[in-house]
Scaffold this motif. Structure first.
Motif: not given
Ligand code: FES
Ligand SMILES: [Fe+2]
Lengths: 437, 159
Positions: A223, A365, A368, A370-372, A375-376
């Motif tokens: 990212i 950011l 979430s 659904m963030g950047m 999830p990683d």
């Protein structure tokens, strides 16, 4: 548990390695709920969530016990077991709201005052001469063993023998202070909603990851590169006022940068990384905010407040805060391989709106589902949960900078890329789990 | 906005969702206007994307970053095969706030195949469309999940 079991538990955590069952065995999870989550002060909520008499907020103190935080008519906040004294039905079902007059059970209609005391039992006559004391305190909604509030943060514990909140927070209390002191009015309030993120893995992974500074440059490399590659193609004006351009790149900071931020540990598993500097240290100070701070505190104190710059602060096991971003994450365990993280945003009272907007932006950011970034992180926790099933080894290691931590009064300090955070947490884990509080 | 017939708009929504089904974020991002936004609020009836947290609130810059990250070989959460199936229905065309805007609402069910699991999403969608050079462009896509306040699983694509 008898001494033998304590010995077995003791053997799961060595000074530089941890047995995998600590993350995979559901009987250990149950013990953690009883001994860690049942004894530690657990973050319940913030007083700004319940400003009026009869306002309430409900949650679980560990994965199963429902609790109710409510403000009474005298403005006192109570943390009560959310369980009717009659047949045990939950008294309040909603997450938050306001009750008028009295709490009323939805089953047989027993009513309670906001402090939990019994108000009325319908058709009381049936209890006459039965030996049942209608006015007995066992008919009250029972308070938790201890509850207390520090600068608006409400904690409670199921144990009456846990030291008082302030003593338990110890030196790490300076981070709650710093968060609140960053408000020109010295207070924060919950604002901007709560994000809830389902994590199908063991609850400890996130706590161990927050100050694991050896991972960001690996896990978040993509990212950071994607953001930097694209930002490069834009004219400077396009990004100079964008907080995203300040928030994302530091996730790719170097080992040296993270090492220099340092880690500080305290009793009961609390710790933070950063202090003098952190990944948040270079954020823009908005002029209107700076002005409000200078008016409230004067130059010297304002500089002092800014200069204490932490990255993640952990109040083991339930609460993590980011002072510089005014965001907290709350851990709610569900089972050995599942928990929920809640991401809460705070408004600094007396600060301009752009401060809350940056907090909110950071949450969506980074935190979430659904963030950047989130999830990683979750992806690698899941890989550990799946990898630890392997019989290839029974242990995970945490040797980094072992033997180099330094005691400094009430705290232990060490390098920012050390495993001091792991040593701090697992020292506390052992104490809680083997009855050494 | 009676000039736009339902069929034309339906076709556009189907095209958009077919890009997300694959997912082909490059083609999908190009459907947005320069000031286009994608918004998934985190609470019901949320009015404000700035002072209240959202699951996603991306402008073109963030979409450009996200689509680059989506295909980056080192983004571990994207190492898994992701496939989606969108079903769109109950499409209604309403007059927009500005004369040049077309305001479309629809219901959307999406099944996402991710990490060996099928995840189900249900949402009410609002599209604000513009017609530029005979083609529709999206100025806003707002996705209101029916359960925005429930704990959500990782989602690595736009719905
Ligand atoms: S269970 Fe609450 S009144 Fe009977
Ligand atoms: Fe991370």
């Amino acid at each position: 548990m008898d001494a033998k079991s304590n010995k077995l538990i003791d053997e799961l955590v060595e000074p530089t390695r941890i047995h995998k069952s600590v993350y995979t065995d559901s009987s250990i999870f149950e013990l953690e709920m009883e001994r860690i989550w049942g004894q530690a002060w657990i973050f319940i909520g913030h007083e700004s969530q319940i400003p009026e008499s009869g306002d309430f907020f409900t949650t679980n103190i560990n994965h199963r016990e429902p609790v109710l935080m409510i403000r009474d008519k005298e403005d006192c906040i109570h943390v009560l077991h959310n369980r009717c004294a009659h047949k045990g039905a939950k008294i309040v079902e909603e997450r938050n709201g306001n009750v008028r007059g009295a709490l009323r059970c939805g089953y047989h209609g027993w009513t309670y005052n906001f402090d939990g005391s019994i108000l009325n039992i319908p058709n009381e006559e049936g209890y006459k001469d039965t030996g049942f004391d209608v006015k007995g305190s066992c008919n009250n909604l029972q308070p938790l063993a201890q509850s207390d509030c520090y600068r608006g943060f409400v904690f409670a514990t199921l144990s009456s023998s846990t030291p008082p909140l302030k003593e338990w927070l110890g030196g790490a209390i300076e981070c709650i202070d710093n968060l609140c002191d960053r408000a020109p009015e010295g207070e924060v309030e919950l604002a901007g909603g709560i994000l809830r993120y389902d994590h199908p893995c063991n609850w400890k992974f996130i706590l161990e990851n927050l100050n694991d500074t050896m991972h960001p440059m690996v896990v978040h490399q993509s990212i950071v590169q994607a953001a930097e590659d694209y930002i490069k193609t834009l004219p400077e004006e396009a990004t100079e006022h964008r907080s995203e351009a300040e928030i994302i790149p530091p996730f790719g900071a170097s080992y040296t940068n993270f090492e220099n931020s340092g880690i500080t540990g305290f009793p009961f598993g609390h710790h933070y990384d950063g202090g003098k500097t952190s990944i948040h240290a270079d954020y823009t100070v908005f002029p209107a905010y700076h002005e409000a701070m200078m008016q409230a505190y004067g130059e010297e104190r304002t500089r002092e407040i800014y200069s204490f710059n932490t990255h993640n602060v952990l109040y083991y096991p339930s609460l993590t805060i980011k002072c510089a971003i005014q965001n907290i994450r709350v851990i709610r365990p569900i089972s050995v391989d599942r928990f929920v993280v809640e991401s809460w945003s705070f408004r600094l009272k007396g600060a301009p709106e752009e401060m809350l907007q940056r907090t909110v932006l950071y949450s969506r950011l980074i935190n979430s589902s659904m963030g950047m970034v989130g999830p990683d992180d979750l992806e690698v926790y899941r890989r550990m949960q799946e990898g630890l099933v392997s019989s290839g080894s029974d242990w995970i290691e945490y040797h980094r900078q072992y033997g180099r931590d330094k005691e400094l009064g009430d705290r232990v300090v060490g390098g920012g890329t050390s495993d001091l955070d792991m040593r701090t947490q697992f020292g506390a884990w052992k104490n809680y789990m083997t009855g050494n509080l | 906005m009676s000039a736009h017939n339902l069929q034309e708009i339906e076709s556009f929504l189907y095209l958009e969702s077919s890009y997300l089904d694959q997912p082909d974020l490059d083609k999908w991002v190009d459907l947005f206007t320069e000031d286009g936004k994608y918004w998934m609020p985190a609470s019901e009836t949320q009015k404000d994307p700035l002072n209240h947290v959202s699951h996603i609130y991306d402008d073109r810059v963030m979409m450009e970053i996200r689509r680059r990250n989506f295909v980056h070989p080192r983004s571990s959460s994207k190492n898994h095969l992701t496939r989606c199936s969108h079903i769109i229905g109950n499409i209604q065309i309403n007059s927009g706030e500005n004369v040049d805007e077309i305001n479309v609402t629809s219901n959307m069910h999406v099944i996402v195949w991710y990490r060996e699991e099928q995840q189900i999403y249900a949402a009410r969608c609002k599209h604000i469309l513009l017609k530029q050079e005979e083609k529709f462009k999206i100025r806003l896509k707002r996705v209101d999940l029916i359960n925005p306040e429930a704990p959500q699983k990782s989602l690595v694509v736009y719905l």
